[in-house]
Design an enzyme around this catalytic site. Structure first.
Site, PDB file in Angstrom:
ATOM      1  N   PRO A   1     -10.951   0.199  -3.925  1.00  0.00           N
ATOM      2  CA  PRO A   1     -12.047  -0.049  -4.536  1.00  0.00           C
ATOM      3  C   PRO A   1     -13.632   0.527  -3.920  1.00  0.00           C
ATOM      4  O   PRO A   1     -13.630   1.525  -3.532  1.00  0.00           O
ATOM      5  CB  PRO A   1     -12.238  -1.119  -3.414  1.00  0.00           C
ATOM      6  CG  PRO A   1     -11.354  -1.443  -2.546  1.00  0.00           C
ATOM      7  CD  PRO A   1     -10.616   0.033  -2.639  1.00  0.00           C
TER       8      PRO A   1
ATOM      9  N   TYR B   1       0.862  -1.268   0.913  1.00  0.00           N
ATOM     10  CA  TYR B   1      -0.152  -0.156   0.223  1.00  0.00           C
ATOM     11  C   TYR B   1       0.624   1.055  -0.124  1.00  0.00           C
ATOM     12  O   TYR B   1       0.831   1.911  -0.716  1.00  0.00           O
ATOM     13  CB  TYR B   1      -0.947  -0.140   1.640  1.00  0.00           C
ATOM     14  CG  TYR B   1      -2.037  -1.251   1.404  1.00  0.00           C
ATOM     15  CD1 TYR B   1      -3.282  -1.243  -0.124  1.00  0.00           C
ATOM     16  CD2 TYR B   1      -2.125  -2.506   2.637  1.00  0.00           C
ATOM     17  CE1 TYR B   1      -3.858  -2.735   0.521  1.00  0.00           C
ATOM     18  CE2 TYR B   1      -2.738  -2.899   2.018  1.00  0.00           C
ATOM     19  CZ  TYR B   1      -3.039  -3.287   1.511  1.00  0.00           C
ATOM     20  OH  TYR B   1      -4.409  -4.220   1.278  1.00  0.00           O
TER      21      TYR B   1
ATOM     22  N   SER C   1     -11.722 -10.961  -6.226  1.00  0.00           N
ATOM     23  CA  SER C   1     -11.213 -11.151  -5.170  1.00  0.00           C
ATOM     24  C   SER C   1     -13.572 -11.107  -4.494  1.00  0.00           C
ATOM     25  O   SER C   1     -14.336 -10.840  -5.223  1.00  0.00           O
ATOM     26  CB  SER C   1     -11.432  -9.852  -4.271  1.00  0.00           C
ATOM     27  OG  SER C   1     -11.621  -9.746  -3.148  1.00  0.00           O
TER      28      SER C   1
ATOM     29  N   HIS D   1      -7.399   1.535   0.755  1.00  0.00           N
ATOM     30  CA  HIS D   1      -7.344   0.409   1.418  1.00  0.00           C
ATOM     31  C   HIS D   1      -6.372  -0.189   2.347  1.00  0.00           C
ATOM     32  O   HIS D   1      -6.514  -1.109   3.001  1.00  0.00           O
ATOM     33  CB  HIS D   1      -6.840  -0.292  -0.218  1.00  0.00           C
ATOM     34  CG  HIS D   1      -7.343  -2.014  -0.298  1.00  0.00           C
ATOM     35  ND1 HIS D   1      -7.514  -2.780   1.127  1.00  0.00           N
ATOM     36  CD2 HIS D   1      -7.571  -2.281  -1.515  1.00  0.00           C
ATOM     37  CE1 HIS D   1      -7.497  -3.871   0.507  1.00  0.00           C
ATOM     38  NE2 HIS D   1      -7.787  -3.941  -0.925  1.00  0.00           N
TER      39      HIS D   1
END
Ligand code: COA
Length: 748
Positions: free
Chosen positions: A143, A130, A677, A466
C-alpha cells in the site's frame, strides 16, 4: 489489507526471462537473522516473546467450532447466491460438516496443529497471502500512504524536512531497539506488538515460486538507503561511536546525495516492480548467481567467450564451494542437474541452458558483479529507504493532486516518473519529492532531471511492503515520525566520525538493460490499467456518526454496500480487514461486510415505498449486524481463516479437495469484488491499494473527526467497474444516509 490469496489471477503474467528448473534452497547468511520461506517461525523468537511477558500472556488464536463456521458461511453466502441454488448449497455445507465426514477430520487435524503451535495460522498466512503471491508488489501488495502535503519554498526546506523525517523515525527506533513500543489495546485487551519489530531493517527477497523475508537485527543496521534520480546511496545515520546524527548532519548527508546524483542513473530499481518470478530470475542474473550477502562465491564466475550470452545468470555456485579456476564442462544431456563428482559436485547448470558440450571456465576475481550483490545486500540491511522523488506531473489542486500523490506512493507513477526511484522489496520506504527551485527561472514550468523547477511540490508519504505488518502498526510509526516533524525538538549534538554517503553502484549489462526495459513495460502497463482515486469526503466525519450512536466503521461499510448495489444492481462479496492482534502473532481475518441485513438496507434504500423510519431501522440493523460480526472476527471467531486452514490441511495431507471448497457457496462468497480496509491515523493521511480482483474495487478509509479520507481503485480494463463512478456512489450513499438520519431523528 487483503491480498489475492484465493483469487484466480486472470491478469496475466509477463514472460519470465528464463525459467529456473530446479527448486531453490535458500541459505541463511551470517548477518541476517535467517533467510527462510518460513521466516518468522524459524528465526529467533520474536521480540514479543523475547522481551517481555506480553507475548506469552496473550491467548493463542482459537480454532472456531466447525458447525459455527459452516452456519456463518451459509448466512453470509445467502445474499450472494441465487435462491434456486440455496438448497443445493446448504446440502454441500451439511455434507462437509457431517459427523465423521471430511470436515470433521480436517477440524481434528487443525485442532492438533493449534495445540502444537504458537499460532496455527501464522506461517500459512504469510505464505499464502504474501510470499506465494506472484504478481508485482506495487499496486497489488504494497500500500501507499499519503501524508499531509507540505509547502516547501526551496530545496533546502525539503531536505531539512526529510532530515527531520529521518530523525523522527530514528526516534521511534529507540523504542523498538529497547523493546519499549507502548502496548496497544483493543476493547481493553492487549494486542500483540510483534509486527512493530519487523518493520525496520527487513526486506522481501524475490525467489521463484515463493519469496522470503530477510529480517536483520536492528543493532546491525547503522545506515539508511537514499534513492535519488535512481541512484542509490548508503547514508550513515549514526556516527562512529553509535550516536545518532544531528538533524543538521542528516541534512548535510542528503545534500551530498542530491549534489552527487544530478542526472538520472539507469533505472535498476524498476526491476523490483516486476512480477515476482521474473524479478527472482533477473535478480540472479543481476548478482551473477550470487545471493546478496554471499560474497565470494558466485561473484568469481565468468563465462568466457561472448557467445555464452546470459549464461552467467544460470550458474549458481552454492555456499562453501571452491570452483574458482576450474574448468567446468557441461555435458551433453546433463540438463538441469549438477554432476556428482569432481568439479561438478556443487555446480548446477540449469535446464534450457545453452552450453552443452562447451567449456566454461571459472575465473578468479574476473567479474565486476559483486558490486550488484553488495549493493542489494546494503539495501536489504538498511533501516529503511528514503526516496527523494522527482516532481510528479503538474495537476490542479484538491482531489486531483491527492490522487496523483496516492499513485506516486502506491507505484511511483511509472517509468517516466518515480517507479525506478524505489526498491519495492524494502519493507519501509519514506519519500519526499525533491524539486529544485531557482530564482532564475520564472516561467512556471516544471522541468525534470536536476533542472530547475519553479513551484513547490511538497508531497510526502510512504510505501511499504506488506509481509511484515498490517497498516495500523506502520501508521503508528509514521504518526510518531510525522508528529516529530511537526514539533519543535531540540536538535541532537553533532555526532563524531560521520561518514560521507557511499554511492551503491549497479553494474548494468546488456542483459540487465533488457530486463529493465521489460520491467518498465510491465509496470507501465499495470499502472495505465489501474484507476486510483483519492478524495476527501467533507460533509461529515466519524463524530457525526458517533453522535447517532452508530459505529463509524460499520456505518461506512454498510454504505459501501449501498454504493455497490446502486452501481451494479446486486450485492457482492466484501472483505474488510479485521484485526487478530488480540492473539499472539495475530494478523487479520475477514469481516464479511455483505450480510442479509446490509442487503435489506440496500433494498430498503432503493424502494420508494419504504418509509424513512423503516429505512433508518434497516440502517441500524445493518450497522448492528456488521458490528457484531466485527466483534466475532476480532475475537477469533471469523470464518475465512478457519476455512482456509481446513482447505490447506486437505492439500497438505494429499486429500482430494473437498467439494465445499469448489462450490460457489465458498468460492463466490469469497471472491472479493469489494476489498476494503479502515486504516485510521492521527494525521490527515490516507492509505491506498489496488483492487484485488479484475472486476472489483479496492477501498480504504481514514475516518477523521469531521471528514473522511477515501481511496478507491478499479482496473480500467474491466468495463463493469469504475473508480470514478464508485467515488460518486459512495459519496451519495453516505450523504443520503446522513440526510435520512437528520431528517428523521425522532423516528430513529
Ligand atoms: N456509538 C457511539 N460511538 C461508537 C459506537 C456507537 N454505537 N460504536 C463505536 N463507536 C466509537 C468507538 O468507541 C470508537 O471511538 P474512538 O474514536 O473514541 O476510539 C470509534 O467509534 C470507532 O469505532 P468503530 O468505528 O466501531 O471502529 P473500530 O475503531 O472498532 O475499528 C476495525 C473497527 C474493524 C477497523 C478494527 O476492529 C480493526 O480490526 N482494525 C484493524 C484493521 C486492519 O488491520 N487493517 C489492515 C490494513 S492493511
Amino acid at each position: 489489507m487483503w491480498l489475492r490469496y484465493s483469487v484466480n489471477l486472470a491478469k496475466t503474467a509477463g514472460k519470465p526471462l528464463q525459467r529456473w528448473s530446479a527448486r531453490q534452497n535458500v541459505t541463511s547468511t551470517g548477518d541476517a537473522l535467517i533467510l527462510s520461506r518460513h521466516v518468522w517461525s524459524l528465526k529467533r523468537s520474536s521480540p514479543c516473546e523475547e522481551s517481555s511477558s506480553e507475548g506469552d500472556s496473550l491467548p493463542h488464536l482459537p480454532v472456531p467450532p466447525l458447525q459455527q463456521t459452516l452456519d456463518k458461511l451459509m448466512l453470509s453466502a445467502t445474499p450472494l447466491i441465487a435462491s434456486s441454488q440455496l438448497s443445493a448449497s446448504k446440502q454441500v455445507v451439511e455434507r462437509f460438516g457431517e459427523c465423521g465426514g471430511i470436515g470433521d477430520k480436517l477440524q481434528h487435524l487443525l485442532e492438533e496443529k493449534a495445540n502444537k503451535t504458537v499460532n496455527w495460522l501464522e506461517d500459512w498466512w504469510l505464505n499464502v497471502a504474501y510470499l506465494d503471491y506472484r504478481k508485482c508488489v506495487p499496486i497489488n501488495v504494497s500500500p501507499g500512504v499519503v501524508l499531509p502535503e507540505q509547502s516547501f519554498t526551496d530545496q533546502q526546506q525539503q531536505l531539512r524536512f526529510a532530515a527531520k523525517l529521518i530523525a523522527g523515525l530514528l526516534d521511534y527506533k529507540v523504542l523498538i531497539d529497547g523493546h519499549n513500543v507502548p502496548q496497544e489495546y483493543m476493547g481493553g485487551q492487549p494486542l500483540c506488538m510483534t509486527q512493530y519489530y519487523k518493520i525496520l531493517s527487513s526486506c522481501r527477497v524475490p525467489l521463484p515460486g515463493r519469496d522470503a523475508v530477510r529480517q536483520f537485527s536492528s543493532d546491525d543496521a547503522k545506515h539508511i538507503v537514499v534513492i535519488h534520480n535512481n541512484h542509490f546511496f548508503s547514508v550513515d545515520v549514526y556516527g562512529k561511536n553509535g550516536e545518532q546524527l544531528s538533524q543538521d548532519q542528516l541534512y548535510q548527508q542528503l545534500r551530498s546525495v542530491v549534489e552527487r546524483s544530478p542526472t538520472l542513473a539507469p533505472p535498476v530499481g524498476i526491476l523490483t516492480a516486476n512480477e515476482r518470478d521474473t524479478w527472482a530470475e533477473v535478480s540472479k542474473v543481476l548478482q551473477a548467481g550470487c545471493w546478496g550477502g554471499h560474497q565470494g562465491v558466485g561473484e568469481d564466475i565468468r563465462v568466457l567467450e561472448g557467445e555464452h550470452q546470459g549464461v552467467e545468470g544460470d550458474i549458481r555456485v552454492l555456499a562453501g564451494h571452491q570452483g574458482v579456476g576450474e574448468d567446468i564442462r557441461v555435458l551433453a544431456g546433463h540438463q538441469g542437474v549438477g554432476g556428482t563428482s569432481g568439479c561438478w559436485r556443487n555446480i548446477r547448470v540449469l535446464a534450457e541452458h545453452q552450453g552443452v558440450g562447451e567449456d566454461i571456465r571459472v575465473l578468479r576475481g574476473a567479474s565486476g558483479y559483486p558490486t550488484n550483490g553488495k549493493t542489494i545486500a546494503e539495501i536489504q540491511k538498511s533501516i529503511f529507504v528514503l526516496n527523494l522523488d522527482r516532481a510528479m506531473p503538474e495537476t490542479k489542486t484538491g482531489d486531483e493532486r491527492y490522487s496523483v500523490m496516492a499513485a506516486q506512493m502506491n507505484h511511483g507513477g511509472g517509468s517516466a516518473h518515480n517507479s525506478a526511484n524505489r526498491w519495492f522489496d524494502k519493507t519501509l520506504q519514506e519519500w519526499t519529492e525533491v524539486v529544485v527551485w531557482s530564482v532564475c527561472c520564472r516561467s512556471g514550468l516544471r522541468l525534470w532531471s536536476g533542472q530547475f523547477v519553479v513551484g513547490v511540490d511538497g508531497a510526502v508519504g510512504i510505501t511499504y511492503e506488506h509481509c511484515a505488518a498490517e497498516g495500523p502498526p506502520v501508521i503508528a510509526i509514521v504518526d510518531h515520525t510525522f508528529t516529530y516533524c511537526q514539533s519543535k525538538v531540540q536538535d541532537k549534538k553533532p555526532a563524531a566520525g560521520v561518514q560521507e554517503p557511499t554511492q551503491l553502484p549497479f553494474k548494468v549489462t546488456p542483459e540487465i538493460d533488457l530486463a529493465i526495459k521489460q520491467a518498465a513495460g510491465f509496470i507501465d502497463k499495470e499502472i495505465s490499467d489501474i484507476e486510483l482515486i483519492a478524495f476527501k469526503f467533507m460533509p461529515f466525519g466519524k463524530e457525526f456518526i458517533k453522535s447517532q450512536k452508530l459505529s463509524p466503521d460499520a456505518f461506512v461499510q454498510v454504505n459501501l454496500q449501498l454504493a455497490y448495489y446502486r452501481l451494479h444492481g446486486k450485492p457482492t462479496a466484501t472483505y474488510e480487514s479485521g484485526s487478530l492482534r488480540k492473539y499472539v502473532h495475530g494478523r487479520t481475518d475477514t469481516i464479511r461486510s455483505c450480510s442479509i441485513d446490509s442487503h435489506n438496507y440496500c433494498l430498503a434504500m432503493q424502494d420508494k415505498n419504504v418509509s424513512a423510519a423503516d429505512k433508518i431501522k434497516a440502517l441500524r440493523s445493518a450497522v448492528a449486524a456488521h458490528s457484531k460480526y466485527t466483534r466475532e472476527v476480532t475475537n477469533g471467531q471469523g470464518i475465512d481463516r478457519h476455512l482456509l486452514g481446513l482447505k490447506l490441511l486437505a492439500s497438505e495431507n494429499k486429500m482430494a479437495t473437498p467439494e465445499l471448497f469448489q462450490h460457489p457457496v465458498y468460492t463466490d462468497s469469497g471472491y472479493w469484488k469489494l476489498s476494503t480496509s479502515q486504516v485510521p491515523s492521527k494525521h490527515d493521511s490516507l492509505l491506498c491499494f489496488g483492487a484485488v480482483v479484475n472486476d472489483g474495487y479496492g477501498f480504504c478509509y481514514n475516518p477523521m473527526a469531521d471528514h473522511m479520507n477515501f481511496s478507491v481503485s478499479a482496473w480500467r480494463s474491466c468495463s463493469e467497474t469504475s473508480a470514478a463512478r464508485f467515488e460518486e456512489s459512495i459519496t451519495t450513499a453516505l450523504t443520503d444516509a446522513q440526510q435520512l438520519l437528520l431528517s428523521n431523528r425522532s423516528q430513529g
